[in-house]
Design an enzyme around this catalytic site. Structure first.
Site, short mmCIF file in Angstrom:
data_model
loop_
_atom_site.label_atom_id
_atom_site.label_comp_id
_atom_site.label_asym_id
_atom_site.label_seq_id
_atom_site.Cartn_x
_atom_site.Cartn_y
_atom_site.Cartn_z
N CYS A 405 -14.45 10.81 24.39
CA CYS A 405 -15.29 11.69 25.51
C CYS A 405 -16.67 11.71 25.47
O CYS A 405 -17.08 11.79 24.34
CB CYS A 405 -14.70 13.18 25.50
SG CYS A 405 -15.52 14.20 26.65
N ALA A 532 -6.86 4.93 34.71
CA ALA A 532 -7.47 6.30 34.73
C ALA A 532 -8.16 6.64 36.24
O ALA A 532 -7.25 6.86 37.12
CB ALA A 532 -8.68 6.13 33.78
#
Length: 667
Positions: A405, A532
């Site tokens: 992240c 994604a």
């Protein structure tokens, strides 16, 4: 050479007096397909390009206000203002006390006296006042009517009340809906709130690995002539002395492990039963009673290859996606061909605090036959305890640890991609979690933290020995975010360096069947590819890959997908006013991505890339034109087609500002 977003929107730099090249000044309507591709613009056929200047074919520096046809605009306001948490909490409390918010128990039964709290209830019990101001029913049928789960659980509050065929007072089921699992039990939540939850397996493994940290023991300190071990005050424990591994986290360049916060000392010789967990009682025992057995018989510990592993080979894996990757969206992708789904990233600290909103990210629908959850934490203790808690409370097939992240809020706490810069801590996190739980552990990481430094290939050969059964590599560094093309050659290099027993998945801008096929054929050792943001723009990408074709989907078919999403959203968040508006909010968040899809029928060149920016264009019908609008007001208009008019004063601003292509924060 591909141009950046800055080159596409900003005119001639003030310090260069010469004329800009002709390509930079030419409007989109006069560009050839090759020139548009060179500028990273979607090559739309000339007859479909909207002639009014927009952000891609304007010579001025700012985007004009008439980039979208006026006929598609809505009068609903769009706001960029963000409210503070205190203001939002005050507004929620005021809303609860109004007649618009009927007590859930009264709404279910239709009886004013059915609420056990009576006058102390914080919700309204005035049925007549609620009916007088309740918005009109929405078109369509109640998403709960006719289901095997029983009558609608929202009773009088349902926005489809007129379609109810059963009496709301005749046995409304309470609790979670049967189609969704992994809810947080109240007794467990109370223990987490009071910091009285015990984690025997995690604590035992942390002791073995020398990662427990100092405790608040009141026992006699170690005499001066006795040497302390690497665990600080843990040396006062008379039951067992633990040898610290040579590469414990405390030796990681001075990066000492965090002190632990506990509501009760682990030395308390207690045994508690905290309730039913997955159909059986879970007994919480003292850690010290089991450490000797763990230390003396290490052969009982399962090596990762002895655990039940997940076969990712050639399976279509929907990535965990912040905000938009919710349960209704995953149901859509599952229906369109996704094989593996994963919940949104959940922060370990919030899970251990019993926050209901964070636990909601672990919810699973029964249609998700291969499902994992993704957790994010900075230290071995919090991550391993959260993993143990998830294994006890939830039914999941694997746990994915986020090590990629890029968001500052996560990285600044030492979690996410920050772990790539601390390989020893990364090792400790994986080891502690894999030795604590019996379900497979996977990790998702980026290529590196800084460009060219702390790269994942330096540890890829060790990840299997640490306990991970699979690793997903996003082909960008944390420093790159989403502004450059993913480095798939580096992903292939890491895949070839990995041991044969470790499954490696690639990730980065897969947007068509040809992208999937190219990456799989370029590196046969690659187990699969994670999808994604491509799924956010066009979730039917899974169908395209499975059927090996490019689907020229019509606007009507896209609208049907949105209708299914709304139905799933109402079943998940509720069919009352609150549930309708929650569904609308997440629908709008999703629409802030789907407008970027350009239908194949209007393209000059196929396939397109995910980072190419579409010019303003006409669709083949009015609905397709509306769906192509980059205006949030038009997204609101689409939501009104499915969920009725927005409330007075409604505003919306995308959370991730995904319409700014180079500033997306999720995935």
């Amino acid at each position: 050479m591909e141009a950046t977003a800055k080159e596409l929107t900003v005119g001639q730099p003030p310090n260069i007096p010469t004329e800009p090249p002709p390509l930079a000044r030419k409007p989109v309507t006069e560009m050839s397909a090759e020139e548009m591709v060179a500028k990273s613009i979607v090559p739309v056929k000339k007859e479909f390009i909207y002639p009014v200047p927009n952000r891609l074919n304007s010579d001025n520096n700012g985007p004009p206000t008439d980039a979208v046809p006026a006929s598609t605009t809505s009068s609903a306001p769009v706001s960029n203002e963000k409210k503070s948490k205190r203001q939002l909490k005050r507004e929620r409390n005021q809303e609860k006390q109004s007649t618009r918010n009927l007590c859930p128990m009264v709404a279910k039964t239709g009886i004013t006296d059915s609420c056990p709290y009576n006058e102390k209830c914080r919700f309204s019990h005035n049925i007549e006042a609620f009916k007088a101001q309740k918005p009109a029913d929405l078109e369509g049928n109640c998403p709960f009517e006719g289901n095997e789960e029983g009558p609608c659980p929202y009773g009088l509050g349902c926005r489809f009340l007129g379609t109810h065929k059963t009496n709301s007072a005749s046995g409304i089921p309470n609790g979670l809906k049967n189609s969704e699992i992994n809810g947080l039990k109240k007794d467990v939540q109370r223990l987490l709130w009071k910091n009285k939850m015990k984690f025997p397996k995690a604590d035992a493994q942390l002791k073995v690995l020398g990662l427990m940290g100092p405790t608040k023991s009141k026992k006699t300190p170690i005499p001066n002539n006795e040497e302390e071990n690497g665990c600080g005050e843990m040396g006062t424990d008379p039951i067992v002395q633990i040898q610290v591994p040579e590469k414990a986290e405390s030796n990681n360049n001075g990066d000492d492990p965090r002190p632990q916060k506990r509501g009760k000392s682990l030395n308390d010789q207690t045994c508690e039963v905290i309730g039913e967990i997955n159909g059986s009682s879970f007994e919480v025992v003292d850690v010290d009673t089991n450490v000797d057995q763990i230390e003396t018989d290490k052969s009982l510990k399962l090596h990762p290859r002895e655990k039940k592993l997940i076969d990712f080979k050639n399976k279509l894996y929907l990535a965990p996606l912040t905000t938009v990757g919710n349960l209704p969206f995953r149901r859509i992708c599952k229906a369109l061909g996704a094989d593996i789904t994963c919940g949104e990233m959940a922060m370990c600290t919030n899970l251990l605090q019993g926050q209901a909103a964070e636990w909601a990210l672990l919810r699973r629908h029964v249609s998700e036959d291969l499902f994992g959850v993704q957790i994010c934490g900075a230290y071995p203790d919090t991550v391993s305890k959260a993993a143990e808690l998830i294994e006890q409370q939830c039914r999941v097939d694997f746990i994915d640890i986020n090590m990629g992240c890029p968001i500052d809020l996560v990285v600044n706490k030492g979690a996410g991609s920050a772990l790539l810069s601390k390989p020893t801590r990364m090792k400790n996190v994986i080891q502690s979690v894999s030795s604590t739980v019996d379900i497979p552990i996977t990790i998702k990481a980026r290529t590196s933290y800084y460009e060219g430094r702390s790269r994942i290939d330096s540890v890829i050969a060790d990840v299997w020995e640490w306990g991970a059964s699979a690793v997903t590599i996003h082909g960008r560094s944390r420093q790159q975010r989403y502004t450059k093309q993913p480095d798939w050659e580096y992903v292939y290099e890491c895949t070839r360096k990995a041991p044969e027993t470790l499954q490696v998945l690639g990730n980065g801008d897969i947007y068509s069947f040809s992208d999937w096929k190219t990456h799989k054929s370029a590196c046969p050792q690659l187990s699969s590819c994670m999808i994604a943001r491509g799924a956010l723009v066009k979730p039917w990408l899974f169908t395209e890959i499975k059927e090996q074709r490019d689907w020229d989907i019509s606007s009507g078919e896209r609208l049907n997908i949105l209708k299914d999403y709304v139905r799933f959203g109402l079943q998940h968040w509720g069919s009352d006013t609150k549930g309708v508006e929650t569904t609308r909010h997440f629908l709008l968040e999703w629409l802030s991505y789907t407008y970027r899809y350009v239908p194949y029928g209007v393209l000059e060149v196929m396939p397109v890339k995910l980072n190419w920016r579409p010019p303003a264009y006409f669709g083949r019908d009015d609905l397709e034109t509306l769906m192509a609008s980059e205006s949030a007001a038009d997204w609101i208009k689409i939501s009104e087609m499915l969920l009725g008019k927005v409330p007075d004063g409604f505003t919306f601003s995308p959370k991730h500002k995904s319409n700014a292509f180079d500033k997306a924060e999720n995935g």
